[in-house]
Structures are given as C-alpha cells and as structure tokens.
Design a protein around this motif. Structure first.
Motif, PDB file in Angstrom:
ATOM      1  N   UNK A 125       0.815  -1.214   0.000  1.00 55.22           N
ATOM      2  CA  UNK A 125       0.000   0.000   0.000  1.00 55.22           C
ATOM      3  C   UNK A 125       0.851   1.268   0.000  1.00 55.22           C
ATOM      4  N   UNK A 126       2.174   1.117   0.002  1.00 56.97           N
ATOM      5  CA  UNK A 126       3.072   2.271  -0.018  1.00 56.97           C
ATOM      6  C   UNK A 126       3.390   2.675  -1.457  1.00 56.97           C
ATOM      7  N   UNK A 127       4.097   3.772  -1.620  1.00 58.85           N
ATOM      8  CA  UNK A 127       4.478   4.233  -2.955  1.00 58.85           C
ATOM      9  C   UNK A 127       5.525   3.306  -3.565  1.00 58.85           C
ATOM     10  N   UNK A 128       5.678   3.366  -4.882  1.00 57.54           N
ATOM     11  CA  UNK A 128       6.692   2.552  -5.556  1.00 57.54           C
ATOM     12  C   UNK A 128       8.087   2.847  -5.017  1.00 57.54           C
ATOM     13  N   UNK A 129       8.342   4.103  -4.715  1.00 60.37           N
ATOM     14  CA  UNK A 129       9.650   4.506  -4.195  1.00 60.37           C
ATOM     15  C   UNK A 129       9.937   3.825  -2.861  1.00 60.37           C
TER      16      UNK A 129
ATOM     17  N   UNK B 255      13.055   2.261 -13.719  1.00 59.79           N
ATOM     18  CA  UNK B 255      14.478   2.183 -13.400  1.00 59.79           C
ATOM     19  C   UNK B 255      14.872   3.306 -12.445  1.00 59.79           C
ATOM     20  N   UNK B 256      14.314   4.485 -12.648  1.00 60.14           N
ATOM     21  CA  UNK B 256      14.655   5.626 -11.800  1.00 60.14           C
ATOM     22  C   UNK B 256      14.216   5.406 -10.358  1.00 60.14           C
ATOM     23  N   UNK B 257      13.122   4.687 -10.162  1.00 58.49           N
ATOM     24  CA  UNK B 257      12.633   4.399  -8.812  1.00 58.49           C
ATOM     25  C   UNK B 257      13.642   3.563  -8.039  1.00 58.49           C
ATOM     26  N   UNK B 258      14.381   2.729  -8.741  1.00 55.54           N
ATOM     27  CA  UNK B 258      15.416   1.915  -8.100  1.00 55.54           C
ATOM     28  C   UNK B 258      16.660   2.753  -7.853  1.00 55.54           C
ATOM     29  N   UNK B 259      17.083   3.496  -8.865  1.00 54.07           N
ATOM     30  CA  UNK B 259      18.342   4.235  -8.791  1.00 54.07           C
ATOM     31  C   UNK B 259      18.306   5.366  -7.783  1.00 54.07           C
ATOM     32  N   UNK B 260      17.124   5.865  -7.477  1.00 52.77           N
ATOM     33  CA  UNK B 260      17.009   7.011  -6.585  1.00 52.77           C
ATOM     34  C   UNK B 260      17.485   6.682  -5.175  1.00 52.77           C
TER      35      UNK B 260
ATOM     36  N   UNK C 268      12.494 -11.158  -7.199  1.00 49.13           N
ATOM     37  CA  UNK C 268      12.992  -9.790  -7.301  1.00 49.13           C
ATOM     38  C   UNK C 268      12.793  -9.242  -8.709  1.00 49.13           C
ATOM     39  N   UNK C 269      13.053 -10.054  -9.695  1.00 50.93           N
ATOM     40  CA  UNK C 269      12.873  -9.613 -11.076  1.00 50.93           C
ATOM     41  C   UNK C 269      11.414  -9.281 -11.348  1.00 50.93           C
ATOM     42  N   UNK C 270      10.506 -10.118 -10.867  1.00 53.26           N
ATOM     43  CA  UNK C 270       9.081  -9.854 -11.067  1.00 53.26           C
ATOM     44  C   UNK C 270       8.678  -8.518 -10.470  1.00 53.26           C
ATOM     45  N   UNK C 271       9.259  -8.195  -9.308  1.00 52.36           N
ATOM     46  CA  UNK C 271       8.935  -6.917  -8.678  1.00 52.36           C
ATOM     47  C   UNK C 271       9.554  -5.751  -9.440  1.00 52.36           C
ATOM     48  N   UNK C 272      10.842  -5.861  -9.783  1.00 49.05           N
ATOM     49  CA  UNK C 272      11.555  -4.745 -10.406  1.00 49.05           C
ATOM     50  C   UNK C 272      11.026  -4.404 -11.791  1.00 49.05           C
ATOM     51  N   UNK C 273      10.450  -5.372 -12.481  1.00 47.90           N
ATOM     52  CA  UNK C 273       9.890  -5.091 -13.808  1.00 47.90           C
ATOM     53  C   UNK C 273       8.611  -4.254 -13.724  1.00 47.90           C
ATOM     54  N   UNK C 274       8.036  -4.164 -12.530  1.00 49.53           N
ATOM     55  CA  UNK C 274       6.793  -3.414 -12.355  1.00 49.53           C
ATOM     56  C   UNK C 274       7.034  -1.929 -12.070  1.00 49.53           C
TER      57      UNK C 274
END
Length: 486
Positions: free
Chosen positions: A336-340, A396-401, A387-393
């Motif tokens: 329920x939290x933000x993608x970030x 890229x910027x959300x991860x790198x931040x 992890x891959x299933x999650x990260x594909x959703x």
C-alpha cells in the motif's frame, strides 16, 4: 574648508575578524574587509576576545574565519543558476552555488531524500540557505544537503563530474563546520550533516570515511540525550518525534554498516516507534515505520553471527529468522506504499534473505530437500525470480534514486545468485536459461548506476565471464558481458 567632512566615520562596532586583526571595519552586515578576503563575518559581545592580549596574528585570524566554499549566495553576484561542472580537480575551487540553484534542489530533496531521512524540513533548509553566509554550521549543512540530493537524484548520470562534485561538496561541509571545542552545543543540524556526509562518502566508495562520520552522528545523538525520557518529555510533540526519527535514522544506518563494514552495532532499538507527528505526511510516517520494522530484524544475534563465528548458526535459528522475514502482513502493508518506498523495502528484505542463506551455507546447513526455504540450495534463485518480477513493475529511476545503499544490496544478491549458478547442482536446460536470464536482468539494473565502484564491477564481470564460458551453449549467456562493460 570644512575639516569635519574630512573625518572618516567612526564605526562603534567592528566585526570579529576585523577586531582581532586590528583593521578598520565599516560595520556592515558583511563588512568590506570580510567580503574582500572571503571571511565569515560575525559580530559578538565577547569582551575577552576584544582585548589586545588575546588578539591573534593577522594570518591566523584569516585562516580561522576563511570560508573556502561559500560564495555568499546573492543571486545578483552569481551568474549561473546551476552547479558548474568542473573539468578538473583544480577547477573545483571555482564551483559556486547560487541561491536559485539551492532552492531548486529543495523539491527534489523533499520527494526523494526526505521520505527516507525525515528530519530536516524544507523550511529548515531555506533557513540554513539564508544563514550560510554568516554561520559555519548552516553552511556545512547546506553543502552536505546539496551533495546528498545530487547523489540520489543523479545516480544514473553518465558523467564523472557528478562524483567529483559530491566529493568536493562533502569536503567543504567538513571544512566549514565549527570545530568541536569546549563549550560547543550538540544539535540536530550537526547530526544530520554528519549523516549526509556519510551518505556521500558511501556513494563514493569511501567506506571507512562513511563509517567515521556515521559514528560522529551517533555520538551527537547520545549528546542530545534522546534516550533520556525526562529530556524528551520537556519537548513538544513535533520536536520529540523528530528526535526519535533521528535516533532511528542512525540506528538503521548503523545496522546497514554493521553488515556492509563488518563492524559491531552500538545503538539499541529505541524504546518506541516515533510518535505520530501531525506535521509529517502520513504516507512518509507509514513508510518510515516499515523501514524501522525491517531493520529491527538485524538484531544483535544476527549481526554477531554475520561478523563473527558462523559455526554458531543453527537450523532452529535460521528457521526462526526465515519466518520473521516471510511475513504476509508485512507484504500487505508494504503493497500500500508508494513505488519509491516499496523498492527500498522489497530489495532490503531480499537482501536480508540472501544474508541469512549465506550464513546457513557457511555452516554447511543447506540441503536440496530442506523443509525451510532458507536452508535450500536453490533459495537465491527463487529470490532472483521474485525480485525480477517486482523490479519489472517499477521504473528504473525508482530503483536508482536509492543510491549506493540499494546498489550494495543488489550486488550482494546478484553475486550470490551467480555463485549458485556456477557451483550449484546441475538442472535442466530450461531452468539454467531462466536463471541466467535473471542474472542478465539484474546485471543491466546494476550497470545503470553511476556510482558502481570499479572493484565491485570487476568482481561481478569475472563471475559473468565464468558463467558465459561454462554455459557457452546457451544463447542468453553470451549477452552477460559486452565489450564496453568488460
């Protein structure tokens, strides 16, 4: 001729640098002498410092009050509104920050830094910007704030200038701070400055310096007596909650450093979660509480086993930690939290599961028929798939931040997966192809980070070369390493 006109106006009050150097001062808010010599212009009523007996040599005073980094941020005096990219280390001396540029960073800070460091608000940053021409500690904080905001918002910038700028900004923050001398007063501003300097140096791969400045922040937390109930009770709710969040911030950073730096943790968990602060956005508060809950799993036994004698790792303990990490309620709350916020929490959980598996492996507790997933030989491969299933959703910027912290966790995960693929039991061609494809996906994510350190990059590339050689008959393996990366 009117001789009275020839008399120069007498200034009743000289600034500290001019008074101590025994030179004429025009008494302005920033006097002509300090403007010319680029000094910190202050006025005090210290009678002892006024005496000739306590006067210092001119050069000593200039050195003491010199502000090598502050360019007295008046927009009309600064032609640029951005941080000037230096072409060499020598050019860094000419880097100037304008007020317009500093204020332009505040929305980025509030969006990407503050949710995970909810201590200094945008109003307080504006206050520090306004005071940095006359206050060393506010100036130091502004430079640290600038460095950490640039770092987390330009993690994928394809330029070496960013790292040089962060290094210079962190160095200036250190130089500008008031020396810790008898009579100093601890402050939240100083503690957060130290945390931001730590974050900058972690991004630059200067891990020992990161450890040092985090330890300094922790010392400041103790000096602020945040653990003292009587002291905290004297504060209003907003300030009390903010100090509680500062304590937890240092706790979280220290737990991460304990794993990454193999160093003991000194901070115990605070007596409670931060109190509900009406001035804090509820979404930030909820996400911050989840971060705290996650790092509480790195309790003293976990840390001592990680950095100490892993022969003491038992099947019962691994199974217990697996149950704690495999929490369905936690997954529901995080969803329920933000993608970030999710990116940070999900990757952190998978990182912790990887650490647990490594400790079980170190004590030869793994089995291909284990009832507990954390004791299974193939556990990291399952994690990589999840992890891959999650990260594909998410973007890229959300991860790198999240910068160097999430990069370090992803490196731990991919290196463990690569080791299992190289040294684990043979499986079908389809399963092997799927595993290598997961590694290829994570590799592309990791190589997109600007601050990927050369040592970490070299280690990973060597493993990817080995996988490509061993599985040359699998087409996807040929894509693991390309010329520009090797």
């Amino acid at each position: 001729m009117d001789t009275t006109r020839l008399k120069k106006t007498q200034v009743s009050r000289a600034c500290d640098p001019c008074r101590r150097r025994k030179v004429r001062c025009n008494g302005q808010h920033r006097c002509q002498q300090c403007e010319h010599l680029d000094l910190l212009c202050t006025y005090s009523d210290n009678q002892r410092s006024r005496s000739r007996k306590n006067a210092l040599r001119r050069g000593t005073v200039i050195s003491e009050y010199k502000i090598p980094a502050v360019r007295h941020l008046k927009s009309e005096h600064v032609s640029t509104s951005t941080l000037v990219p230096p072409s060499s280390l020598q050019d860094l001396k000419s880097v100037a920050l304008s007020t317009s540029y500093l204020h332009s960073l505040i929305p980025k800070y509030m969006a990407y830094v503050y949710p995970f460091n909810p201590i200094m608000t945008d109003e307080e940053i504006r206050e520090s910007i306004g005071k940095m021409a006359t206050d060393r500690d506010h100036a130091a904080f502004v430079y640290a704030f600038t460095g950490v905001t640039i770092d987390l918002t330009q993690s994928n910038a394809a330029t070496s200038h960013v790292s040089e700028q962060i290094n210079e900004l962190a160095g200036r923050a250190i130089q500008l701070r008031t020396p810790l001398l008898p009579g100093f007063r601890p402050s939240i501003l100083r503690a957060v400055t130290s945390v931001y300097i730590q974050m900058c140096y972690m991004s630059l791969g200067q891990y020992d310096l990161g450890f040092f400045y985090l330890s300094e922040a922790i010392s400041m937390v103790h000096l602020l007596r945040i653990e003292d109930k009587a002291v905290m009770a004297s504060l209003d709710l907003t300030e009390r909650s903010r100090r509680q969040r500062l304590y937890w911030l240092c706790f979280i950073h220290e737990r991460f450093m304990s794993i990454f730096h193999f160093s003991p943790a000194t901070l115990s968990p605070y007596a409670q979660f931060p109190e509900d602060d009406p001035s804090l956005d509820p979404s930030i508060s909820q996400g911050w509480t989840q971060v705290i809950k996650t790092f509480l799993l790195l309790e003293p036994t976990f840390i001592s086993l990680w950095i100490g004698d892993r022969s003491q790792v038992t099947v019962a303990w691994v199974e217990q930690k697996h149950r704690e990490l495999d929490d369905e309620l936690w997954e529901l709350e995080v969803s329920m939290l933000s993608d970030l916020q999710q990116a940070d929490l999900v990757v952190t959980r998978q990182w912790m599961r990887t650490l647990l598996w490594q400790m079980a492996m170190s004590n030869c507790l793994l089995s291909s028929h284990a009832s507990c997933p954390s004791l299974s030989l193939e556990m990291p491969l399952r994690l990589s798939c999840q992890l891959r299933q999650f990260l594909t959703k998410i973007s890229q910027n959300t991860i790198q931040i999240h910068g160097s912290s999430i990069l370090s966790k992803l490196l731990e995960i991919i290196n463990t997966i690569a080791d299992v693929v190289l040294h684990g039991p043979q499986v079908t061609l389809e399963e092997t192809t799927s595993r290598i494809d997961d590694i290829l996906f994570l590799k592309d994510v990791i190589f997109s980070f600007r601050n990927l350190q050369q040592v970490s990059k070299k280690i990973l590339i060597e493993k990817l070369h080995l996988i490509r050689q061993r599985f040359a008959h699998i087409e996807v393996a040929s894509q693991l390493v390309c010329g520009r990366e090797s």
